[in-house]
Motif scaffolding. Structure first.
Motif, PDB file in Angstrom:
ATOM      1  N   ASP A 156       0.805  -1.217   0.000  1.00  0.00           N
ATOM      2  CA  ASP A 156       0.000   0.000   0.000  1.00  0.00           C
ATOM      3  C   ASP A 156       0.844   1.275   0.000  1.00  0.00           C
ATOM      4  OD1 ASP A 156      -1.163  -2.167   2.093  1.00  0.00           O
ATOM      5  OD2 ASP A 156      -2.758  -1.409   0.801  1.00  0.00           O
ATOM      6  N   GLY A 157       2.115   1.178   0.339  1.00  0.00           N
ATOM      7  CA  GLY A 157       2.951   2.362   0.451  1.00  0.00           C
ATOM      8  C   GLY A 157       4.088   2.130   1.421  1.00  0.00           C
ATOM      9  N   ASN A 158       4.744   3.199   1.821  1.00  0.00           N
ATOM     10  CA  ASN A 158       5.892   3.108   2.715  1.00  0.00           C
ATOM     11  C   ASN A 158       5.519   3.550   4.121  1.00  0.00           C
ATOM     12  OD1 ASN A 158       7.427   2.281   0.569  1.00  0.00           O
ATOM     13  ND2 ASN A 158       8.251   4.311   0.129  1.00  0.00           N
ATOM     14  N   ILE A 159       5.998   2.807   5.095  1.00  0.00           N
ATOM     15  CA  ILE A 159       5.791   3.125   6.494  1.00  0.00           C
ATOM     16  C   ILE A 159       7.141   3.507   7.081  1.00  0.00           C
ATOM     17  CG2 ILE A 159       5.036   2.271   8.743  1.00  0.00           C
ATOM     18  CD1 ILE A 159       3.282   0.260   7.295  1.00  0.00           C
ATOM     19  N   LEU A 160       7.234   4.725   7.611  1.00  0.00           N
ATOM     20  CA  LEU A 160       8.464   5.197   8.212  1.00  0.00           C
ATOM     21  C   LEU A 160       8.181   5.459   9.683  1.00  0.00           C
ATOM     22  CD1 LEU A 160       8.037   6.768   5.207  1.00  0.00           C
ATOM     23  CD2 LEU A 160      10.415   7.302   5.653  1.00  0.00           C
TER      24      LEU A 160
END
Length: 208
Positions: free
Chosen positions: A81-85
């Motif tokens: 779904d995307g990037n988690i930082l």
């Protein structure tokens, strides 16, 4: 709560207020040199699954919150779904930045949680990327409509001018930036020094 559920919920919340807007994403005129903002996601791919030390390199005015003096570690996870930082500041694991594509465009979301995993009142705010981005290595995110509404509800008038940015300043440095009139905040993360990832963010703890 799983990482995928976490990011889906945040991205859905971030674009919910945009459905009726004629212009779905904040944009800037094309100069012929711009690139699609979503391409920035691919720039982070080589760093997926690793954690990096960071520090505050600019703060005007300086924050009086002692948490910013704690050792900072940014853990980058890449999901479908995307990037988690997830940002750890010493023992404080309340902050997660989500970077992902939505129907309205590339969005940066800020998640804040309590130690038991429950969300803070000021949560899931952020911005839609200016598209096209000026370069392939920098993306700027002016506060979007749901965020403006949230800030108004909390009386944060000055924050309505927030513009966040993510930038690969060079091959070894990722910069997180917040700017508005009278306020500049920048953190730099050293991508040449991967280290052991910190424990999961509080947002992924079961709510008790």
């Amino acid at each position: 709560m799983s990482a995928s559920i976490l990011i889906r919920a945040a991205l859905i919340a971030g674009v919910a207020g945009l459905a009726g807007c004629a212009t779905p994403a904040t944009s800037s005129p094309s100069t012929g040199e711009g690139v699609p903002a979503r391409h920035f996601l691919a720039k982070l791919t080589p760093y997926c699954g690793r954690a990096f030390p960071g520090r505050v390199v600019e703060g005007q005015p300086a924050s009086d919150d002692p948490v910013w003096n704690q050792p900072a570690v940014l853990f980058l996870r890449c999901e479908r779904d995307g990037n988690i930082l997830s940002l750890s500041l010493g023992e404080d694991r309340s902050r997660v930045w989500l970077l992902g594509s939505t129907p309205a465009g590339l969005r940066l979301s800020h998640m804040h949680s309590h130690p038991d995993g429950s969300p803070e009142d000021l949560n899931a705010y952020g911005g839609l990327a200016r598209d096209p981005a000026p370069t392939a290595t920098r993306v700027e995110f002016p506060a979007d409509e749901p965020t403006l509404k949230l800030f108004a509800e909390h009386g944060l008038r000055a924050s309505r001018d927030n513009v966040w940015a993510l930038e690969l300043a060079d091959e070894n440095t990722l910069v997180y930036e917040l700017k508005r009139r009278g306020r500049t905040f920048r953190m730099a993360f050293d991508l040449s020094r991967p280290q052991t990832p910190p424990p999961p963010p509080w947002a992924e703890m079961p709510v008790r």
